[in-house]
Design a protein around this motif. Structure first.
Motif, PDB file in Angstrom:
ATOM      1  N   HIS A 159       0.919   4.087  -2.894  1.00 10.71           N
ATOM      2  CA  HIS A 159       0.728   5.501  -2.562  1.00 10.71           C
ATOM      3  C   HIS A 159       1.846   6.346  -3.168  1.00 10.71           C
ATOM      4  CE1 HIS A 159      -0.422   9.036  -0.281  1.00 10.71           C
ATOM      5  NE2 HIS A 159       0.829   9.140   0.166  1.00 10.71           N
ATOM      6  N   LEU A 216       0.834  -1.205   0.000  1.00 11.18           N
ATOM      7  CA  LEU A 216       0.000   0.000   0.000  1.00 11.18           C
ATOM      8  C   LEU A 216       0.864   1.250   0.000  1.00 11.18           C
ATOM      9  CD1 LEU A 216      -2.834  -1.095   2.460  1.00 11.18           C
ATOM     10  CD2 LEU A 216      -2.917  -1.001  -0.027  1.00 11.18           C
ATOM     11  N   ARG A 223     -10.076  -2.223  -3.971  1.00 10.75           N
ATOM     12  CA  ARG A 223      -9.942  -3.531  -3.327  1.00 10.75           C
ATOM     13  C   ARG A 223     -11.304  -4.216  -3.243  1.00 10.75           C
ATOM     14  NH1 ARG A 223      -6.931  -1.820   2.171  1.00 10.75           N
ATOM     15  NH2 ARG A 223      -7.899  -3.824   2.774  1.00 10.75           N
ATOM     16  N   VAL A 253      -6.201   2.958  -6.045  1.00 12.43           N
ATOM     17  CA  VAL A 253      -6.275   1.591  -5.548  1.00 12.43           C
ATOM     18  C   VAL A 253      -7.727   1.216  -5.276  1.00 12.43           C
ATOM     19  CG1 VAL A 253      -5.542  -0.022  -3.748  1.00 12.43           C
ATOM     20  CG2 VAL A 253      -3.990   1.791  -4.522  1.00 12.43           C
TER      21      VAL A 253
END
Length: 784
Positions: free
Chosen positions: A751, A747, A759, A757
């Motif tokens: 970033h 993550l 999920r 992102v």
């Protein structure tokens, strides 16, 4: 229509607008002043016409209904529930429903406690208990158990069932999970408890008779018809009945309640009772049937309508049927305003409105137009007109429900009105035979006769469903114009109906013309050719669906415990896959293949060389070959293409297994290209594979990247991200998975890269569409 009838219908409409326009937060004074001001202006206009005495109470009533709808439709904050395993105490509310080796109960929860902590609860809950626990409870019984409370989740995949909305419309908010201890505390005495106990025993006895006197193929249909239990329907049977447009005949509704009341009235009349006494004696029987059949909204609606009609008959007054329907609508929505979003609720009232509309304007068909001297010709003429009226009522019910079906389910049974007419006869006779079978159950020889009759009739109905099994494709790939067209057809039919009363020929011609438009449109319509991609939510696993029209490719199938892929393909109307790609043999990528093959035909499969090294991979390959699928090994350089785009395999370099490499290091890596959109699917390939590909290939930037190994820190390196520079990174992982995927390290890398992102553990399915050559993320609200 009389003024009270119009007032009730207007009140129902105003209340509905209040519900639909309710804000997400509590309404302010200005929100409420808006409809008040509009109605005040209407009052001023009417005052100029000297109608103030009649309009002021009416305006006040409409303001009250709109405000009530606005306030009731405003979402209330969800009550907090304790986390972790707790003691819970509650009351069994609804008669037991069986599911093979388990029972389902609906509870009202009162208290909870864990250690020294505790508190009050006011929640509805559903509890599943396996028969192995040896616990049986009756409605009205207090129960205490150790469990975990979990709220129902909304739809997670395209076409998925909204269980949260489904149970919310039944006053149930939580599910009891991981039950370890159950302690019945005795029957709580409260008003209505005896009816629930009687209902539970009654339904159990009827189920026993059905299993004893009917053959196995007819038993699920009989259980749905007599006790409203469709839990024993498999997916194939459900789809056959639903796609034929006959589902409403197997849902306990006004047809069943009305038939039972008609039988009761006929029996009482045969005993010599007058019309008034007969009508009043039928009311207690009517309201006893409501809890016996589960008190579903269609049953309650039918009970209200029949009660008002019966009382009106006893008082020698005729009530307007639309007035009664609007009254039932308000009575059902006031205590449970969220039910307005339930498709079943909408279909129930839409179908009833269509039937009443047709019955009102075509009642003259019951009056013979000719006089025949011979009795046979007179009988034939009378019944032919009755059958014509039944067909017209069925046609209008279908037209009224068509827009609702398109919006919610994306399909319409084109032959529904034609199939409904003979099916209505067989179902009515089967229902009558079934009730007689129950009534004479203590005479086995007589019960077996009526059971055999019901069996034959239900088999005939099942055959009609097969003949009428023609439907439109899924709404997901259906142009919105289809729903609009269905609404326009309904509007034109409503306008032309009035014309039929005065000019039958032109009215019927206009209606038939526009009804034919939707049938021809649905028959000749070609599926949407736009390319769509969905990273499905299968928990801790992988499954990606790429589709264009009727052509589809699936990359991995998800884990064994998940039926998400098979269910979603079925609900999306996909019965055949052009291609199945299995990245490698891990269970979370291919263990669901055997389940998938039960519902979908797979034409070809491409697998990794190491797929057969794992037990899940061996089972998947065996199931594919048993089903006749062409199974081949994939390796770098292999290209497959279709309407859904082009898939290029870029790893592994050889179809031979390298024994020194772990399975993940030999996972297939695919580069997908459609128009100007690109994506990379790397399975569980680790960082070492990514670096090898970066050294040997010249890779370009992509719009979508599937994070390797469900977001593990051992995949999706900084170099991989920097070269591919994806706009969106999709991570397929399960909630609270034991591997803590996605990792904090990944993550952080995402970033730093600045990628968006998404999920599956947070958002459910991640959905994309190729528009104007670019891959665009689709707003989830457009899909479910």
């Amino acid at each position: 229509m009389n003024p009270p009838g119009r007032a009730t219908i207007i009140a129902a409409a105003v209340f509905t607008f209040g519900l639909l326009l309710a804000p997400d937060q509590s309404p302010s004074l200005w929100h409420l002043l808006l409809p008040v001001g509009a109605l005040a202006l209407a009052g001023i206009f009417l005052r100029l016409r000297n109608r103030v005495p009649q309009t002021l109470p009416f305006i006040a009533l409409m303001v009250a209904f709109f405000s009530a709808g606005w306030l009731l439709g405003t979402p209330q904050p969800a009550p907090s529930i304790p986390e972790g395993r707790v003691w819970v105490q509650g009351t069994v509310r609804i008669p037991i429903e069986r599911y093979d080796d388990r029972q389902r109960y609906r509870l009202s929860l009162h208290r909870w406690w864990a250690g020294d902590a505790g508190g009050e609860l006011d929640l509805g809950a559903v509890l599943y208990l396996p028969d192995s626990l040896g616990v049986s409870m009756q409605p009205g019984e207090e129960v205490r158990l150790i469990t975990r409370l979990e709220r129902f989740r909304g739809p997670r995949n395209p076409g998925d069932i909204d269980w949260r909305g489904y149970w919310a419309n039944r006053d149930v908010e939580v599910m009891l999970r991981s039950v370890r201890f159950v302690e019945p505390l005795g029957v709580q005495r409260f008003f209505g408890g005896w009816t629930r106990q009687v209902a539970g025993g009654w339904r159990t006895g009827m189920d026993t008779l059905i299993r004893e006197y009917l053959t196995e193929p007819a038993q699920p249909l009989a259980q749905a018809l007599l006790i409203g239990d469709r839990s024993h329907w498999d997916e194939t049977l459900h789809d056959r009945i639903a796609m034929s447009g006959l589902m409403h005949l197997f849902a306990i509704s006004g047809l069943h309640v009305g038939l039972m009341v008609l039988i009761a009235v006929s029996a009482l009349s045969g005993l010599g009772f007058g019309p008034r006494i007969t009508s009043l004696l039928a009311l207690p029987l009517l309201w006893l049937l409501v809890p016996l059949t589960g008190a579903n909204p269609p049953v309650v609606r039918a009970a209200i309508i029949i009660s008002v009609a019966v009382v009106g008959r006893a008082l020698q007054r005729n009530a307007d049927p639309f007035h009664i329907l609007a009254l039932a609508y308000l009575l059902l929505l006031f205590p449970r305003p969220g039910g307005i979003h339930d498709p079943g609720f909408q279909l129930s009232f839409a179908g009833a409105a269509g039937s009443l509309y047709a019955g009102t304007y075509f009642r003259h068909l019951l009056s013979p137009t000719r006089k025949y001297a011979r009795s046979f010709r007179r009988w034939l003429h009378r019944w032919s007109r009755r059958l014509l009226l039944a067909f017209v009522v069925s046609l209008y019910a279908w037209l009224f429900t068509a827009p609702v079906l398109v919006v919610h389910f994306g399909r319409i049974a084109l032959l529904g009105p034609v199939a409904t007419l003979p099916a209505l006869v067989t179902v009515t006779l089967a229902l009558t035979a079934g009730w007689v079978m129950v009534a004479v159950g203590w005479w086995p020889w007589l019960a077996s006769v009526f059971g055999a009759s019901m069996d034959v009739l239900l088999r005939a109905t099942s055959g009609l469903a097969d003949l009428a099994n023609l439907h439109l494709p899924s709404l997901e790939y259906l142009p919105v114009s289809a729903a609009v067209l269905a609404g326009l057809v309904l509007l034109v039919v409503l306008i032309s109906t009035r014309r039929m009363a005065t000019q039958p020929f032109s009215g019927w011609l206009l209606t038939g013309l526009f009804a034919a438009v939707i049938v021809v449109y649905g028959s000749l319509w070609l599926p949407d050719s736009r390319v769509k991609l969905a990273v499905l939510d299968v928990g801790q696993g992988d499954a990606v669906l790429i589709r264009s029209g009727t052509h589809a490719v699936l990359i991995d199938s998800g884990p064994e415990y998940s039926t998400a892929v098979a269910d979603q393909l079925r609900r999306l109307g996909i019965r055949e896959l052009d291609l199945l790609l299995l990245s490698h043999g891990d269970a979370d990528h291919c263990a669901a293949v055997p389940e998938l093959l039960h519902q979908v035909k797979v034409n070809a499969a491409l697998v990794s060389p190491v797929t057969s090294r794992d037990r899940a991979g061996q089972n998947a390959i065996h199931a594919l070959r048993e089903s006749g699928t062409d199974v081949r090994l994939a390796h770098a350089g292999l290209t497959v293409s279709g309407p859904w785009g082009e898939l290029l395999c870029i790893y592994p370099p050889s179809p031979e297994i390298d024994p020194e490499l772990p399975d993940n290091a030999q996972s297939l890596v695919w580069l997908w290209h459609a128009e100007e959109a690109d994506a990379v699917f790397a399975g569980d390939a680790p960082v070492e594979v990514e670096h090898q590909l970066l050294r040997t290939l010249s890779l370009n930037e992509v719009e979508l990247l599937m994070a390797g190994h469900h977001g593990s820190r051992s995949s999706t390196s900084r170099e991989w991200l920097a070269t591919l520079n994806p706009q969106v990174v999709a991570i397929s992982c399960g909630r609270n998975n034991p591997h803590n995927h996605p990792s904090a390290e990944l993550l952080e890398r995402l970033h730093e890269q600045g990628a968006h992102v998404l999920r599956t553990d947070q958002s459910g399915a991640i959905l994309f569409e190729v528009r104007d050559g670019e891959l665009e993320t689709i707003n989830h609200s457009q899909w479910w």
